[in-house]
Design a protein around this motif. Structure first.
Motif, short mmCIF file in Angstrom:
data_model
loop_
_atom_site.label_atom_id
_atom_site.label_comp_id
_atom_site.label_asym_id
_atom_site.label_seq_id
_atom_site.Cartn_x
_atom_site.Cartn_y
_atom_site.Cartn_z
N ARG A 68 0.24 -2.71 5.53
CA ARG A 68 1.21 -2.63 6.63
C ARG A 68 2.05 -1.39 6.40
O ARG A 68 1.87 -0.71 5.40
N SER A 69 2.98 -1.07 7.27
CA SER A 69 3.75 0.16 7.12
C SER A 69 4.36 0.23 5.72
O SER A 69 5.26 -0.53 5.39
N ASP A 70 3.83 1.13 4.89
CA ASP A 70 4.33 1.37 3.54
C ASP A 70 4.38 0.11 2.68
O ASP A 70 5.25 -0.03 1.83
N GLU A 71 3.45 -0.80 2.91
CA GLU A 71 3.37 -2.02 2.11
C GLU A 71 1.90 -2.41 1.96
O GLU A 71 1.15 -2.40 2.92
N VAL A 72 1.51 -2.70 0.71
CA VAL A 72 0.13 -3.13 0.45
C VAL A 72 0.17 -4.47 -0.26
O VAL A 72 0.85 -4.61 -1.29
#
Ligand code: ATP
Length: 130
Positions: A68-72
């Motif tokens: 997701r936006s800047d999240e794994v």
């Protein structure tokens, strides 16, 4: 990117990384910040977490990755850091799987199961040795 690797037993990694590399069922995939949102199944393999020049490896036995936006988020069946890997156990698992592969018929369930056990053991040994 905020990155989490979790298994049914709990969190294996939770921190900021610059790049995440994983093995998907279609091959290696590298995730950098601002990647498009994505959900993909993962194969048995090493996860590479790059942080300020260092690469941290995690032995993964399959699962899913959500970007997701800047999240794994990686949801794994099992995941071990190199320091958590019991090399003697992995060597024993490898030898057991090799024996079973020799005995089992190529098209039966035991053969497939032994193949996966062998892949998990070899992956653990690779990650422990790097
Ligand atoms: P084994 O035959 O040795 O149990 P396996 O591949 O069948 O190996 P898994 O079912 O993948 O084992 O994992 C079961 C649990 O044991 C998981 O929590 C996993 O992290 C842990 N585990 C398996 N092998 C090792 C190892 N060599 N070192 C550390 N932890 C391990």
């Amino acid at each position: 990117m905020q990155t989490n690797v979790v298994t049914p037993d709990g969190s294996v990694f939770d921190g900021q990384v610059e790049m995440v590399s994983v093995r998907t069922i279609d091959g290696e995939l590298g995730i950098l910040p601002n990647h498009l949102p994505l959900v993909t199944p993962l194969s048995i393999g090493a996860v590479r977490l790059k942080e300020s020049g260092n690469v941290r490896l995690i032995a993964l036995s399959g699962g899913f990755m959500e970007v997701r936006s800047d999240e794994v988020n990686i949801l794994a069946e099992s995941a071990e850091l190199p320091s958590e890997i019991d090399v003697t156990r992995a060597r024993a698992a490898k030898e057991r799987a090799e024996r079973r592969l020799e005995q089992a018929k190529q098209d039966n369930i035991d053969f497939r199961r032994a193949e996966l056990a062998l892949k998990r053991a070899v992956n653990r040994l690779d990650v422990a040795e790097k």
